[in-house]
Write an enzyme that holds these catalytic residues in place. Structure first.
Site, PDB file in Angstrom:
ATOM      1  CD  GLU A  96      -2.877  -1.253   2.247  1.00 35.32           C
ATOM      2  OE1 GLU A  96      -4.019  -1.634   1.974  1.00 35.32           O
ATOM      3  OE2 GLU A  96      -2.523  -0.937   3.387  1.00 35.32           O
ATOM      4  CB  CYS A 121       2.820   7.261   3.363  1.00 39.03           C
ATOM      5  SG  CYS A 121       3.298   6.033   4.590  1.00 39.03           S
ATOM      6  CB  CYS A 128       6.482  -5.382   8.982  1.00 36.45           C
ATOM      7  SG  CYS A 128       7.861  -4.707   9.951  1.00 36.45           S
ATOM      8  CB  CYS A 132       5.333  -2.810  16.544  1.00 30.46           C
ATOM      9  SG  CYS A 132       7.012  -2.437  16.034  1.00 30.46           S
ATOM     10  CB  CYS A 135       2.073  -2.027  13.864  1.00 28.56           C
ATOM     11  SG  CYS A 135       2.268  -1.870  12.087  1.00 28.56           S
ATOM     12  CB  CYS A 351       0.352   5.825  11.529  1.00 36.32           C
ATOM     13  SG  CYS A 351       0.891   7.410  10.977  1.00 36.32           S
TER      14      CYS A 351
HETATM   15  N1  SAH Z   1       8.598   0.269  10.211  1.00 33.12           N
HETATM   16  C1  SAH Z   1       8.902   1.641  10.343  1.00 33.12           C
HETATM   17  C2  SAH Z   1       8.109   2.524   9.397  1.00 33.12           C
HETATM   18  C3  SAH Z   1       6.647   2.170   9.210  1.00 33.12           C
HETATM   19  S1  SAH Z   1       5.587   2.339  10.596  1.00 33.12           S
HETATM   20  C4  SAH Z   1       8.712   2.090  11.761  1.00 33.12           C
HETATM   21  O1  SAH Z   1       8.135   1.347  12.557  1.00 33.12           O
HETATM   22  O2  SAH Z   1       9.162   3.169  12.074  1.00 33.12           O
HETATM   23  C5  SAH Z   1       5.304   4.104  10.596  1.00 33.12           C
HETATM   24  C6  SAH Z   1       4.848   4.686  11.947  1.00 33.12           C
HETATM   25  O3  SAH Z   1       3.532   4.260  12.289  1.00 33.12           O
HETATM   26  C7  SAH Z   1       5.743   4.279  13.107  1.00 33.12           C
HETATM   27  O4  SAH Z   1       6.182   5.427  13.774  1.00 33.12           O
HETATM   28  C8  SAH Z   1       4.838   3.457  13.974  1.00 33.12           C
HETATM   29  O5  SAH Z   1       5.216   3.544  15.324  1.00 33.12           O
HETATM   30  C9  SAH Z   1       3.486   4.035  13.677  1.00 33.12           C
HETATM   31  N2  SAH Z   1       2.363   3.148  13.964  1.00 33.12           N
HETATM   32  C10 SAH Z   1       2.331   1.807  13.834  1.00 33.12           C
HETATM   33  N3  SAH Z   1       1.140   1.329  14.201  1.00 33.12           N
HETATM   34  C11 SAH Z   1       0.385   2.384  14.567  1.00 33.12           C
HETATM   35  C12 SAH Z   1      -0.957   2.537  15.031  1.00 33.12           C
HETATM   36  N4  SAH Z   1      -1.768   1.480  15.169  1.00 33.12           N
HETATM   37  N5  SAH Z   1      -1.398   3.765  15.301  1.00 33.12           N
HETATM   38  C13 SAH Z   1      -0.591   4.833  15.131  1.00 33.12           C
HETATM   39  N6  SAH Z   1       0.659   4.767  14.684  1.00 33.12           N
HETATM   40  C14 SAH Z   1       1.159   3.548  14.419  1.00 33.12           C
HETATM   41 FE1  SF4 Z   2       6.893  -3.061  11.227  1.00 35.31          FE
HETATM   42 FE2  SF4 Z   2       4.666  -1.844  12.006  1.00 35.31          FE
HETATM   43 FE3  SF4 Z   2       6.681  -2.119  13.718  1.00 35.31          FE
HETATM   44 FE4  SF4 Z   2       6.922  -0.406  11.682  1.00 35.31          FE
HETATM   45  S1  SF4 Z   2       5.447  -0.259  13.382  1.00 35.31           S
HETATM   46  S2  SF4 Z   2       8.429  -1.919  12.366  1.00 35.31           S
HETATM   47  S3  SF4 Z   2       5.744  -1.489  10.103  1.00 35.31           S
HETATM   48  S4  SF4 Z   2       5.502  -3.797  12.799  1.00 35.31           S
END
Ligand code: SAH
Ligand code: SF4
Length: 359
Positions: A96, A121, A128, A132, A135, A351
């Site tokens: 995406e 973006c 991934c 986390c 996410c 995000c």
């Molecule tokens: N993998 C990289 C870049 C993609 S994620 C990273 O983690 O930095 C981009 C951003 O979205 C990150 O700062 C992450 O902490 C945030 N993010 C992930 N899940 C989210 C959620 N459910 N709500 C808000 N932000 C989120």
């Molecule tokens: Fe991967 Fe989502 Fe963590 Fe970014 S926030 S590193 S996309 S699992």
């Protein structure tokens, strides 16, 4: 030299395109023309490379080459003007990319009014592996890395959409879609070079976000051409961070902050710390104070993001009041701190919501 497999031109840099032209019995100059045609003029198909002589275009075709932009499989338009694209590759993988337009007025942008700036973006991996807990992309697991061409191709595909019209100098690129760019470092940095040298984006208009792959932060620091750096901090103590970002076991906050401190900033450049606020987990007054101590002395800005909820995510979004309290503590402590407005939540484009959801 007939090639049965389709090969893509997007993702090749200027020396590679020149070498390809020579290999096909033409001059290196033809390769440079292709470079200009696909990146600067954004030709999406070989026949649109109108400056090329027909016999060279024919040679490229015979060798199995196409421009090779991803196919737009689905497109979702949010009530706030955000557009989420599902872009597919020949092996059926898809990722995406999101177009996030912004007006001049801050709050309350709506479609139909004039947008002055926009951010694209892009994804760096299909899925991934980082896991986390907040996410949605994490729930997919990692399918595969994207090639440099697939990363650049997302941007060209979005720019080719007629619904998306802004001069390039008003467009920012963030590597914050699906995936961890620093676990696909070589392809990511090659894509950056092509975006700068080929497509013509300024380095200062690009930001890469990492969950904290510390050795690659040191690598990025050495790059002659590089985007700005954002670090997804999300907690200010190791226990909480490990709970929500298991990668913290490998590179803890001490190592991460040491790398951030060592990162050489250019003129007027800041490091961005991203901080997703999870109700009752990392959004307390004490967390804000610890965060202040942690980043003390680093030229940085903090971006707060209230959790964007999603199915399978066990955390809750804090109330606006709590976010405001957290922000004010940081601001009073001297750290410029912004609250990121959720964009495109209605189409699952915000995000952490990118999961190829067909909503
Ligand atoms: N993998 C990289 C870049 C993609 S994620 C990273 O983690 O930095 C981009 C951003 O979205 C990150 O700062 C992450 O902490 C945030 N993010 C992930 N899940 C989210 C959620 N459910 N709500 C808000 N932000 C989120
Ligand atoms: Fe991967 Fe989502 Fe963590 Fe970014 S926030 S590193 S996309 S699992």
């Amino acid at each position: 030299m007939k090639n049965e497999k389709t090969q893509t031109l997007v993702g090749l840099d200027e020396p590679e395109l020149s070498a390809l032209a020579l290999e096909l019995g033409h001059s290196a100059y033809r390769g440079r023309q292709v470079h200009h045609g696909i990146y600067r003029q954004r030709a999406a198909q070989l026949d649109l490379l109108s400056t090329l002589p027909g016999n060279f275009r024919g040679a490229l075709q015979n060798a199995g080459y196409s421009v090779g932009l991803p196919a737009e499989e689905k497109k979702f338009v949010s009530t706030d003007g955000t557009i989420r694209y599902l872009l597919g590759f020949p092996d059926q993988q898809s990722v995406e990319a999101v177009w996030i337009p912004e007006g001049d007025g801050g709050e309350g942008d709506d479609p139909g009014r004039n947008f002055h700036r926009a951010t694209i973006c892009v994804s760096s991996q299909a899925g991934c592996a980082v896991d986390c807990r907040f996410c949605l992309t994490a729930l997919m697991g990692l399918m595969r890395n994207l090639t440099a061409g697939e990363i650049v191709g997302q941007i060209l595909a979005v720019l080719n959409d007629r619904q998306v019209a802004l001069p390039q100098e008003r467009i920012n690129i963030v590597f914050m879609g699906m995936g961890e760019p620093f676990l696909n470092y070589d392809n990511f940095i090659k894509a950056v070079r092509i975006l700068v040298n080929g497509v013509g984006f300024a380095e200062s208009r690009m930001t890469v976000s990492t969950s904290g792959i510390v050795p690659r932060i040191y690598d990025l620091a050495q790059e002659p051409v590089r985007p700005r750096l954002a670090i997804s901090l999300n907690a200010a103590d190791d226990e909480t961070r490990t709970r929500i970002m298991p990668i913290n076991r490998k590179w803890d906050l001490g190592l991460l902050i040491e790398a951030a401190r060592a990162f050489p900033l250019r003129n007027r450049e800041y490091i961005f710390f991203e901080y997703v606020l999870l109700d009752g987990v990392n959004d307390g007054v004490n967390d804000a104070r610890r965060l202040l101590d942690l980043v003390a002395g680093i030229r940085c800005k903090v971006n707060l993001i209230a959790l964007n909820p999603g199915p399978g995510i066990e955390f809750a979004t804090p109330g606006a009041g709590q976010v405001e309290v957290f922000q004010q503590i940081l601001i009073k402590g001297g750290v410029p701190t912004y609250v990121r407005r959720p964009r495109g939540r209605d189409i699952f484009a915000a995000c952490g919501q990118l999961k190829r959801t067909v909503a």
